[in-house]
Design a protein around this motif. Structure first.
Motif, PDB file in Angstrom:
ATOM      1  N   THR A  93      76.144  88.493  39.181  1.00  0.00           N
ATOM      2  CA  THR A  93      76.252  89.664  38.859  1.00  0.00           C
ATOM      3  C   THR A  93      75.562  90.672  39.286  1.00  0.00           C
ATOM      4  OG1 THR A  93      74.740  89.125  36.893  1.00  0.00           O
ATOM      5  CG2 THR A  93      77.374  88.916  36.709  1.00  0.00           C
ATOM      6  N   ARG A  94      74.451  90.212  40.022  1.00  0.00           N
ATOM      7  CA  ARG A  94      73.378  91.195  40.571  1.00  0.00           C
ATOM      8  C   ARG A  94      73.910  91.592  41.999  1.00  0.00           C
ATOM      9  NH1 ARG A  94      69.585  87.176  39.472  1.00  0.00           N
ATOM     10  NH2 ARG A  94      68.997  86.886  41.723  1.00  0.00           N
ATOM     11  N   TRP A  95      73.817  93.128  42.228  1.00  0.00           N
ATOM     12  CA  TRP A  95      74.486  93.644  43.412  1.00  0.00           C
ATOM     13  C   TRP A  95      73.564  93.613  44.592  1.00  0.00           C
ATOM     14  CZ3 TRP A  95      74.505  98.089  39.386  1.00  0.00           C
ATOM     15  CH2 TRP A  95      75.533  98.014  38.848  1.00  0.00           C
ATOM     16  N   GLY A  96      74.260  92.851  45.755  1.00  0.00           N
ATOM     17  CA  GLY A  96      73.474  92.765  46.854  1.00  0.00           C
ATOM     18  C   GLY A  96      72.517  91.462  46.886  1.00  0.00           C
ATOM     19  N   SER A  97      72.511  90.769  45.730  1.00  0.00           N
ATOM     20  CA  SER A  97      71.591  89.605  45.650  1.00  0.00           C
ATOM     21  C   SER A  97      71.792  88.491  46.766  1.00  0.00           C
ATOM     22  CB  SER A  97      71.569  88.961  44.327  1.00  0.00           C
ATOM     23  OG  SER A  97      72.677  88.514  43.919  1.00  0.00           O
ATOM     24  N   HIS A  98      73.279  88.331  47.048  1.00  0.00           N
ATOM     25  CA  HIS A  98      73.468  87.281  47.933  1.00  0.00           C
ATOM     26  C   HIS A  98      72.863  87.582  49.247  1.00  0.00           C
ATOM     27  CE1 HIS A  98      76.155  85.856  44.660  1.00  0.00           C
ATOM     28  NE2 HIS A  98      76.385  84.683  45.279  1.00  0.00           N
ATOM     29  N   TYR A  99      73.136  88.922  49.788  1.00  0.00           N
ATOM     30  CA  TYR A  99      72.820  89.614  51.003  1.00  0.00           C
ATOM     31  C   TYR A  99      71.074  89.378  50.968  1.00  0.00           C
ATOM     32  CZ  TYR A  99      71.496  92.922  54.559  1.00  0.00           C
ATOM     33  OH  TYR A  99      71.114  93.701  55.615  1.00  0.00           O
ATOM     34  N   ALA A 100      70.541  89.802  49.983  1.00  0.00           N
ATOM     35  CA  ALA A 100      68.971  89.794  50.159  1.00  0.00           C
ATOM     36  C   ALA A 100      68.547  88.420  50.084  1.00  0.00           C
ATOM     37  CB  ALA A 100      68.599  90.411  48.865  1.00  0.00           C
ATOM     38  N   THR A 101      69.140  87.209  49.370  1.00  0.00           N
ATOM     39  CA  THR A 101      68.906  85.919  49.653  1.00  0.00           C
ATOM     40  C   THR A 101      68.924  85.488  50.907  1.00  0.00           C
ATOM     41  OG1 THR A 101      69.669  85.616  47.470  1.00  0.00           O
ATOM     42  CG2 THR A 101      69.377  83.487  48.945  1.00  0.00           C
ATOM     43  N   LEU A 102      70.106  85.871  51.835  1.00  0.00           N
ATOM     44  CA  LEU A 102      70.293  85.468  53.153  1.00  0.00           C
ATOM     45  C   LEU A 102      69.062  86.198  54.182  1.00  0.00           C
ATOM     46  CD1 LEU A 102      73.925  85.398  53.443  1.00  0.00           C
ATOM     47  CD2 LEU A 102      72.401  83.617  52.779  1.00  0.00           C
ATOM     48  N   VAL A 103      68.805  87.432  53.898  1.00  0.00           N
ATOM     49  CA  VAL A 103      67.904  88.074  54.612  1.00  0.00           C
ATOM     50  C   VAL A 103      66.606  87.535  54.559  1.00  0.00           C
ATOM     51  CG1 VAL A 103      66.580  90.134  54.769  1.00  0.00           C
ATOM     52  CG2 VAL A 103      69.290  90.314  54.707  1.00  0.00           C
ATOM     53  N   SER A 104      65.984  87.017  53.178  1.00  0.00           N
ATOM     54  CA  SER A 104      64.801  86.418  52.847  1.00  0.00           C
ATOM     55  C   SER A 104      64.739  85.006  53.658  1.00  0.00           C
ATOM     56  CB  SER A 104      64.460  86.443  51.625  1.00  0.00           C
ATOM     57  OG  SER A 104      65.404  85.392  50.820  1.00  0.00           O
TER      58      SER A 104
ATOM     59  N   ILE B  27      66.499  84.074  56.468  1.00  0.00           N
ATOM     60  CA  ILE B  27      66.186  84.348  57.846  1.00  0.00           C
ATOM     61  C   ILE B  27      64.766  84.523  58.280  1.00  0.00           C
ATOM     62  CG2 ILE B  27      67.013  85.725  59.978  1.00  0.00           C
ATOM     63  CD1 ILE B  27      69.651  85.791  58.537  1.00  0.00           C
ATOM     64  N   ASN B  28      64.251  85.310  57.340  1.00  0.00           N
ATOM     65  CA  ASN B  28      62.996  86.120  57.739  1.00  0.00           C
ATOM     66  C   ASN B  28      61.792  84.966  57.491  1.00  0.00           C
ATOM     67  OD1 ASN B  28      63.740  88.738  58.175  1.00  0.00           O
ATOM     68  ND2 ASN B  28      63.506  89.443  56.300  1.00  0.00           N
ATOM     69  N   LEU B  29      61.981  83.912  56.490  1.00  0.00           N
ATOM     70  CA  LEU B  29      61.072  83.182  56.356  1.00  0.00           C
ATOM     71  C   LEU B  29      61.594  81.697  56.556  1.00  0.00           C
ATOM     72  CD1 LEU B  29      60.446  84.097  52.355  1.00  0.00           C
ATOM     73  CD2 LEU B  29      58.925  84.422  54.319  1.00  0.00           C
ATOM     74  N   PHE B  30      62.405  81.695  57.803  1.00  0.00           N
ATOM     75  CA  PHE B  30      63.016  80.181  58.208  1.00  0.00           C
ATOM     76  C   PHE B  30      62.013  79.572  58.791  1.00  0.00           C
ATOM     77  CE2 PHE B  30      65.489  77.305  60.920  1.00  0.00           C
ATOM     78  CZ  PHE B  30      66.966  77.284  59.861  1.00  0.00           C
ATOM     79  N   SER B  31      60.860  79.968  59.540  1.00  0.00           N
ATOM     80  CA  SER B  31      60.124  79.261  59.925  1.00  0.00           C
ATOM     81  C   SER B  31      59.113  78.441  58.965  1.00  0.00           C
ATOM     82  CB  SER B  31      59.040  79.823  61.073  1.00  0.00           C
ATOM     83  OG  SER B  31      58.344  78.995  61.521  1.00  0.00           O
TER      84      SER B  31
ATOM     85  N   MET C  85      77.250  85.293  57.426  1.00  0.00           N
ATOM     86  CA  MET C  85      77.459  85.899  56.132  1.00  0.00           C
ATOM     87  C   MET C  85      76.380  87.002  55.843  1.00  0.00           C
ATOM     88  SD  MET C  85      80.056  84.528  54.792  1.00  0.00           S
ATOM     89  CE  MET C  85      79.808  85.306  53.252  1.00  0.00           C
ATOM     90  N   LYS C  86      75.338  86.908  56.552  1.00  0.00           N
ATOM     91  CA  LYS C  86      74.302  87.969  56.653  1.00  0.00           C
ATOM     92  C   LYS C  86      74.889  89.328  57.193  1.00  0.00           C
ATOM     93  CE  LYS C  86      70.478  90.052  58.493  1.00  0.00           C
ATOM     94  NZ  LYS C  86      70.204  90.680  59.770  1.00  0.00           N
ATOM     95  N   ALA C  87      75.651  89.017  58.162  1.00  0.00           N
ATOM     96  CA  ALA C  87      76.217  90.353  58.794  1.00  0.00           C
ATOM     97  C   ALA C  87      77.451  90.794  58.122  1.00  0.00           C
ATOM     98  CB  ALA C  87      76.756  89.724  60.195  1.00  0.00           C
ATOM     99  N   LEU C  88      78.317  89.882  57.525  1.00  0.00           N
ATOM    100  CA  LEU C  88      79.290  90.472  56.647  1.00  0.00           C
ATOM    101  C   LEU C  88      78.690  91.155  55.390  1.00  0.00           C
ATOM    102  CD1 LEU C  88      81.741  87.223  56.960  1.00  0.00           C
ATOM    103  CD2 LEU C  88      81.875  89.684  58.054  1.00  0.00           C
ATOM    104  N   LEU C  89      77.943  90.511  54.699  1.00  0.00           N
ATOM    105  CA  LEU C  89      77.351  90.913  53.473  1.00  0.00           C
ATOM    106  C   LEU C  89      76.474  92.233  53.778  1.00  0.00           C
ATOM    107  CD1 LEU C  89      76.709  87.688  51.379  1.00  0.00           C
ATOM    108  CD2 LEU C  89      78.723  89.070  51.245  1.00  0.00           C
ATOM    109  N   GLY C  90      75.820  92.235  54.808  1.00  0.00           N
ATOM    110  CA  GLY C  90      75.174  93.525  55.260  1.00  0.00           C
ATOM    111  C   GLY C  90      76.108  94.515  55.164  1.00  0.00           C
TER     112      GLY C  90
END
Length: 373
Positions: A244-255, A257-261, A303-308
């Protein structure tokens, strides 16, 4: 700087500090005289600081005009069910106004109980349900249950009290429903959730994650791979998705990818930690193996590209000045962008995924090979 100028600046700083200090002392004295805490307020029956005056002004401003209600339910820290109510109306200057009018305790969140609480609230402030022109509820898990029933109960009394769900909320719920229907996407978010649970389950692991990220950023700055500046290279934390949180799935994937290493580093540390129990080490090893595969990285970036794209639509739909005609145009633009990605951006997207895989020594399948089902 001249000595005289320095003295003047010092005196000005002292004067400003004294003004702020006196204001703080005055506030403390007021709180002490009235027996109030430094946070919160006293709303007891014998208190002289109740919010009735503010509410009287709001009700007076509405007058005999039409209005709408926005209702949500929540639990407080003692797990008591509460109903939050906001009134929405147009003032005499033609501006759309939203005013929070209170939180009412309800025995439960059934439609009948919520309707009874609203009736009491209307009676308390002299509001007429015949003037109610709109109702909106922002509680996804209740949309098909209690709130749907509440909508019907109100419409039975006033057919003009049209129900409108938030456009952005509808989009979020639709995206979540679609992702759960696709097995590969559902699998992606299942793995992502497990990664967040394992890496973020303790403050020690979160500290290690931050340390690894800081080291990576410092090295990248030295090599000139990234630029420094205000607002750049901010600390990033793993974000947990919520239906129910807008954009939360997108924010999760972005974080992720940024923290992958640093995430893979933390998982490897858990695997190598002889003090960890075998179950934890196995779970970390399994997640590490899943993350370092082409299928996972491909799904993650797709999914990051689509949800973006849909996230930009979601943010636009949340604007207060949005209207339904413009909202439909925005939806059409979003659909065209998604179609353009399908038709024209496949090669660039695949190159991006391949570059990411190469960075982490993940094998990329040869796309011209014959596919065998």
């Amino acid at each position: 700087m001249e000595k005289q100028d320095f003295i003047l600046m010092l005196e000005q700083a002292r004067s400003e500090y004294r003004s702020r200090l006196e204001a703080v002392v005055d506030c403390i004295r007021l709180l002490l005289r009235q027996g109030l805490a430094f946070c919160g307020d006293d709303e007891s029956e014998d208190s002289s600081n109740q919010a009735f005056e503010t509410l009287d002004i709001i009700i007076k401003e509405i007058g005999d005009a039409l209005f709408s209600i926005l209702v949500d339910e929540s639990c407080d820290i003692s797990t008591k069910e509460q109903m939050d109510v906001v009134l929405r109306y147009v003032d005499k200057d033609g501006r759309v106004i939203e005013r929070f009018v209170g939180i009412d305790h309800v025995a439960n969140t059934t439609a009948v109980s919520l309707k009874g609480a609203i009736d009491k609230l209307f009676s308390r402030y002299g509001l007429s349900i015949s003037k109610l022109q709109g109702q909106g509820y922002d509680g996804a898990r209740n949309m098909q249950g209690e709130f749907s029933g509440l909508k019907t109960l109100i419409l039975n009394e006033n057919p003009s009290a049209f129900y409108v769900n938030c456009f952005a909320h509808q989009l979020q719920l639709a995206l979540v429903a679609v992702t759960k229907k696709h097995i590969l996407v559902a699998y992606l978010f299942s793995v992502v959730t497990m990664v967040i649970n394992v890496v973020g389950c303790s403050s020690k692991r979160c500290d290690i994650l931050r340390e690894k990220q800081d080291a990576i950023i410092s090295e990248a700055l030295k090599c000139g791979e990234i630029s420094s500046g205000r607002g750049l290279n901010q600390e990033t934390n793993l974000k947990r998705p919520g239906d129910t949180r807008w954009g939360s799935h997108y924010a999760t994937l972005v974080s992720l990818i940024n923290l992958f290493s640093p995430i893979t580093n933390v998982l490897q540390i858990i695997v190598d930690d002889g003090r960890a129990n075998s179950e934890q080490r196995f779970e970390a090893s399994n997640l590490l193996s899943l993350m370092l595969t082409f299928d996972f990285i491909f799904s993650l970036h797709l999914m990051k590209a689509l949800l973006g794209i849909t996230n930009e639509l979601s943010k636009a739909l949340q604007r207060k000045d949005q209207d339904i005609a413009n909202a439909m145009k925005l939806v059409e633009i979003c659909k065209k962008r998604l179609q353009a990605m399908r038709d024209n951006e496949w090669d660039s997207f695949l190159n991006q995924v391949s570059t990411f895989c190469a960075k982490y020594n993940v094998d990329v399948p040869y796309m011209d090979d014959t596919f065998v089902a």
